[in-house]
Design an enzyme around this catalytic site. Structure first.
Site, short mmCIF file in Angstrom:
data_model
loop_
_atom_site.label_atom_id
_atom_site.label_comp_id
_atom_site.label_asym_id
_atom_site.label_seq_id
_atom_site.Cartn_x
_atom_site.Cartn_y
_atom_site.Cartn_z
N LYS A 276 0.78 -1.22 -0.04
CA LYS A 276 -0.09 -0.08 -0.03
C LYS A 276 0.94 1.27 0.02
O LYS A 276 2.08 1.25 0.24
CB LYS A 276 -1.03 -0.09 1.50
C1 LIG Z 1 -4.85 -4.70 0.81
C2 LIG Z 1 -6.46 -4.78 0.83
C3 LIG Z 1 -7.06 -5.31 1.66
C4 LIG Z 1 -6.69 -6.18 2.89
O1 LIG Z 1 -5.63 -5.64 3.61
P1 LIG Z 1 -4.66 -6.56 4.41
O2 LIG Z 1 -3.78 -5.47 5.21
O3 LIG Z 1 -3.78 -7.14 3.48
O4 LIG Z 1 -5.45 -7.45 5.08
C5 LIG Z 1 -8.61 -5.39 1.49
N1 LIG Z 1 -9.21 -4.84 0.55
C6 LIG Z 1 -8.39 -4.13 -0.30
C7 LIG Z 1 -9.17 -3.30 -1.58
C8 LIG Z 1 -6.98 -4.14 -0.19
O5 LIG Z 1 -6.44 -3.50 -1.37
#
Ligand SMILES: *Cc1c(COP(=O)(O)O)cnc(C)c1O
Length: 375
Positions: free
Chosen positions: A186
């Site tokens: 992210k």
């Molecule tokens: C990354 C992501 C998640 C999950 O997040 P984690 O921290 O990996 O559990 C959920 N929804 C979206 C749209 C994502 O990009």
């Protein structure tokens, strides 16, 4: 110059030496689990989101699940979400005992189609989980008008949207629950982690309980457990990475936007017309440019295309396969053809490299490789 012999992944975190030193300090301090660093990160995030309360967790996934639990959602309830997301978005609904209901996406924005959301509402609908795909926000005015009209909770899956905005207001600084992920891909990360923006002190109290075994403490040795909680707290090690990332958030997002702009310039105005491929919405007002997507024409096989790009030392992602076509969802009655736009996007989308440490030559290298495959 871009080094064409070097592998270019679709994403990579940027971590400064100061953060590495700060993590080393935490390791030496003897306090590794949730402590002063977690509190400091929560305070910074709260300030970032306009003073709203924020609590951190060890994933974006459990962050959404906890929001659903705080909202009292469970067996017998329906939650509407998009089939075009990471599977976590729908899995958390099942995890609470509620039923996921999908609404297809908009072919341009790839966000949930709000007309279809409205059509999917039943007397059992309790909440909507929209996703701000690639950091491009959903139509927040329309979303919250629907939520108000039908008295629904909203859990924004803002996993990809830190630093995005809507009409000048930051995503997370307004609305109902907003859930962010700090997974390593992210825009800012803590290795693994997430945070939830909440509405009031009562929700904070519940979030803290669900985060740690349902425990409430009082005095020196007072302890009780009155709900079933999990083990979802963030470590001080992770929070220290987050504090180091927060310092660069604005700069990272600005760099992403500049690289995205360079993608559009390098593809040129006639690229879509010549190739039949689709570029993303060129939003330089609201999006944090979490990802740069390309939808391949249906005549192109995605795996073949990805291999051709790999042969040129370029790694691509595909975000995402339509959730309802996974075996576990098919077992729940979902089949091909139910959400045709998400299905087409799920088969034809690729994620091009985009991360702050890239330069314009890297972008040009990707664009010429794409063109060599498609033209
Ligand atoms: C990354 C992501 C998640 C999950 O997040 P984690 O921290 O990996 O559990 C959920 N929804 C979206 C749209 C994502 O990009």
């Amino acid at each position: 110059m871009s080094d064409t012999s070097k592998f270019l992944p679709f994403t990579k975190p940027t971590i400064d030496e100061e953060t590495i030193a700060a993590v080393t300090e935490v390791l030496r301090s003897g306090w590794l689990t949730s402590g002063p660093k977690v509190q400091a990160l929560e305070a910074q995030l709260s300030e970032y989101f306009g003073g709203r309360p924020v609590r951190t967790f060890n994933s974006g996934t459990c962050t959404m699940e906890i929001a659903l639990r705080i909202a009292g959602i469970g067996a017998g309830d329906e939650v509407i979400t998009t089939p075009n997301s990471w599977v976590a978005t729908a899995n958390v609904i099942i995890e609470t005992g509620a039923t996921p209901v999908f609404a297809d996406i908009d072919p341009k924005t790839h966000n949930i189609d709000l007309d279809k959301v409205e059509a999917a509402i039943t007397p059992r609908t309790k909440a909507i989980i929209p996703v701000h795909m690639c950091g491009l926000p959903c139509d927040m005015d329309r979303l919250y008008a629907i939520a108000e009209k039908y008295k629904l909770r909203v859990i924004e899956d803002a996993a990809q949207a830190i630093g995005s905005s809507w009409k000048g207001k930051r995503i997370g600084a307004f609305g109902d629950f907003a859930s962010f992920s700090f997974q390593v891909n992210k825009n800012i990360m803590t290795g693994e982690g997430g945070c939830l923006v909440l509405n009031n002190a009562e929700e904070v109290r519940l979030a803290e309980k669900y985060r740690l075994q349902g425990v409430t403490r009082s005095g020196l040795d007072g302890i009780d457990v009155d709900v079933l909680g999990g083990k979802y707290n963030m470590t001080d090690i992770a929070a220290t990475i987050g504090l180091g990332q927060m310092k660069h958030l604005a700069e990272f997002n600005a760099k992403r936007a500049a690289l995205a702009k360079h993608y559009f310039t390098s593809f040129g105005n006639d690229f879509e017309q010549k190739t039949g491929a689709e570029l993303p919405v060129a939003d330089f007002e609201n999006s944090n440019w979490h990802m740069f997507h390309l939808v391949l024409p249906e005549s192109v096989n995605r795996a073949t295309f990805m291999q051709q790009m790999l042969d040129q030392q370029i790694g691509l992602g595909y975000h995402y396969r339509a959730i309802h076509l996974f075996s576990m969802y098919r077992e729940r009655g979902f089949t091909d053809g139910m959400f045709p736009i998400a299905e087409r996007i799920g088969k034809q989308i690729v994620t091009l490299p985009l991360f702050p440490a890239m330069n314009t030559e890297d972008v040009e290298r990707v664009v010429s490789a794409v063109k060599s495959c498609l033209l």
